[in-house]
Design an enzyme around this catalytic site. Structure first.
Site, PDB file in Angstrom:
ATOM      1  N   SER A 290       0.822  -1.211   0.000  1.00 48.14           N
ATOM      2  CA  SER A 290       0.000   0.000   0.000  1.00 48.14           C
ATOM      3  C   SER A 290       0.857   1.262   0.000  1.00 48.14           C
ATOM      4  CB  SER A 290      -0.896   0.002   1.245  1.00 48.14           C
ATOM      5  OG  SER A 290      -1.534   1.249   1.411  1.00 48.14           O
TER       6      SER A 290
ATOM      7  N   TYR B 257      -2.494   5.774  -4.423  1.00 53.97           N
ATOM      8  CA  TYR B 257      -3.579   6.754  -4.376  1.00 53.97           C
ATOM      9  C   TYR B 257      -3.097   8.002  -5.098  1.00 53.97           C
ATOM     10  CZ  TYR B 257      -5.532   4.020  -0.480  1.00 53.97           C
ATOM     11  OH  TYR B 257      -6.049   3.020   0.315  1.00 53.97           O
TER      12      TYR B 257
ATOM     13  N   THR C 117      -5.808   2.955  -7.135  1.00 58.40           N
ATOM     14  CA  THR C 117      -7.101   2.988  -6.464  1.00 58.40           C
ATOM     15  C   THR C 117      -7.821   4.287  -6.779  1.00 58.40           C
ATOM     16  OG1 THR C 117      -6.273   1.590  -4.675  1.00 58.40           O
ATOM     17  CG2 THR C 117      -8.256   2.874  -4.225  1.00 58.40           C
TER      18      THR C 117
ATOM     19  N   LYS D  83      -8.303   0.002  -9.685  1.00 59.88           N
ATOM     20  CA  LYS D  83      -9.048  -0.635  -8.584  1.00 59.88           C
ATOM     21  C   LYS D  83     -10.165   0.285  -8.089  1.00 59.88           C
ATOM     22  CE  LYS D  83      -8.239  -2.799  -4.052  1.00 59.88           C
ATOM     23  NZ  LYS D  83      -9.113  -1.969  -3.186  1.00 59.88           N
TER      24      LYS D  83
ATOM     25  N   HIS E 243     -13.982  -1.128  -2.199  1.00 62.13           N
ATOM     26  CA  HIS E 243     -13.040  -0.792  -1.130  1.00 62.13           C
ATOM     27  C   HIS E 243     -13.377  -1.551   0.162  1.00 62.13           C
ATOM     28  CE1 HIS E 243      -9.738   2.265  -0.742  1.00 62.13           C
ATOM     29  NE2 HIS E 243      -9.803   1.856   0.509  1.00 62.13           N
TER      30      HIS E 243
ATOM     31  N   ARG F  79      -8.650  -8.233   4.353  1.00 60.47           N
ATOM     32  CA  ARG F  79      -8.862  -8.546   5.766  1.00 60.47           C
ATOM     33  C   ARG F  79      -8.367  -9.945   6.137  1.00 60.47           C
ATOM     34  NH1 ARG F  79     -13.519  -5.500   4.479  1.00 60.47           N
ATOM     35  NH2 ARG F  79     -13.745  -3.600   5.744  1.00 60.47           N
TER      36      ARG F  79
END
Length: 388
Positions: free
Chosen positions: A112, A135, A161, A259, A283, A338
């Protein structure tokens, strides 16, 4: 009678329980929660359960093969570890644990933009090229620098994203005082930390340095979540359009995946700007509540552009059976967020390895009892019914 002790965690929910027991409440809820009333968060999982597989028996399934190709590279199964912000706060150097587990399992790992571990640390820990997630922030020179560093560290796939022009309303974070800069919020987080001394020692002390590895010069301290939130509100760019992706494509020389796509029109736009693929995603239910689940949107998007670009999906994938369903409905691979973070937080790198092994075995069983032996042979014909 007392609660049953689970000696061996198996499913993502097993690891979720371990993570809940080990993480400070504000961190557990940050990864576990969704936007507003969390309806989309729930529907991501629930809608997978409503898809039924067609069982077919007495086929020769003696040579099962879950291997595939994702973004032009071989993988042991159609699964990617999704980018998760601040993963290094859920386990000691969490992104390093994630990439090592992904490498061992033979699947891609995605770092990320707001990961704790920097690009060069992940490169040192990884035996193969990894993916980088981006981002779009207002300072384009920061973007250019990030992309150059990602390429220099061997990243071959960029996940851009597009569904975060501003953060969603995540009420759990507010309740836990994550965004409260006053005394009440600070004391609340201190109290929560005090209930998890194991985390304080293993991650809080031994897991240093705690900084946004790739943006340390912008947001140096991710443990001050109020400052982090203020930075996001200032930097995430609400003016981004498809023209900016054309600019991005001019810089990035590797694979580009967009994404955050839920509509067929947006999928066609992603194709038009030269993306190599897209990720059907809401998301993880963390942005706009009451939007459709990712799996319910997948078939139409796959039908619209699936023959012209690669289609992945994320949101609600909790087993190898779910992986099978997603492939049958048009995805070439899925991303899990997750589940791998729960496993890493609850049982470390080995937990992620074990979880991925379970996913692979579940996928093999689903293939065998559906009468297929290769990923390429999984199709809509293997689905008995869907609610859409």
């Amino acid at each position: 009678m007392g609660k049953t002790l689970n000696l061996i965690p198996v499913t993502p929910l097993d690891y979720r329980r371990l993570a809940e027991a080990r993480l400070p409440r504000f961190l557990f809820d940050y990864i576990d929660g969704g936007a507003n009333d969390e309806r989309t968060l729930a529907s991501n999982v629930d809608d997978f359960a409503r898809v039924l597989i067609k069982q077919q028996v007495l086929r020769n399934v003696d040579n099962l093969d879950t291997s595939t190709e994702i973004a032009g590279k071989p993988a042991s199964m159609p699964v990617v570890l999704a980018p998760v912000g601040m993963a290094g706060l859920f386990g000691r150097r969490g992104e390093v644990q994630g990439v090592r587990a992904a490498n061992a399992a033979g699947v891609p790992f995605t770092l990320s933009t707001v990961g704790i571990c920097p690009l060069d640390e992940i490169r040192s820990a990884s035996s193969v090229p990894f993916w980088f997630q981006l981002y779009m922030i207002r300072d384009r020179e920061v973007i250019r620098d990030l992309l150059q560093r990602a390429m220099a560290n061997g990243c071959d796939t960029l996940v851009f994203t597009v569904d975060l022009p501003m953060p969603g309303m995540r009420h759990r974070d507010v309740r836990n005082g994550m965004l409260d800069t006053g005394l009440r919020g600070k004391l609340g987080k201190v109290w929560q930390l005090g209930t998890r001394p194991g985390w304080v020692w293993d991650v809080g002390v031994k897991g240093k340095p705690h900084s946004f590895g790739n943006l340390a010069h912008v947001v140096p301290d991710p443990t001050d979540l109020a400052v982090f939130s203020q930075w996001i509100n200032r930097q995430f760019d609400t003016s981004v359009t498809w023209k900016d992706i054309e600019w991005l494509r001019g810089i990035w020389k590797g694979k580009l995946l967009i994404k955050g796509i839920l509509q067929t029109g947006d999928a066609r736009d992603a194709l038009a700007v030269g993306a190599d693929g897209l990720i059907v995603s809401n998301h993880g239910g963390r942005q706009l509540d009451s939007v459709a689940s990712s799996i319910s949107k997948l078939p139409a998007i796959a039908e619209a552009v699936g023959g012209q670009m690669e289609i992945l999906m994320d949101g609600g994938v909790r087993s190898g059976v779910d992986v099978f369903k997603a492939i049958a409905l048009g995805a070439s691979a899925v991303m899990i967020g997750r589940p791998w973070v729960w496993a890493m937080a609850g049982a470390g790198e080995q937990g992620v390895r074990d979880l991925l092994a379970v996913f692979k075995r579940e996928l093999e069983i689903a293939m065998a009892l559906s009468g297929v032996t290769r990923i390429a042979d999984i199709s809509r014909d293997n689905i008995d019914s869907t609610p859409w």
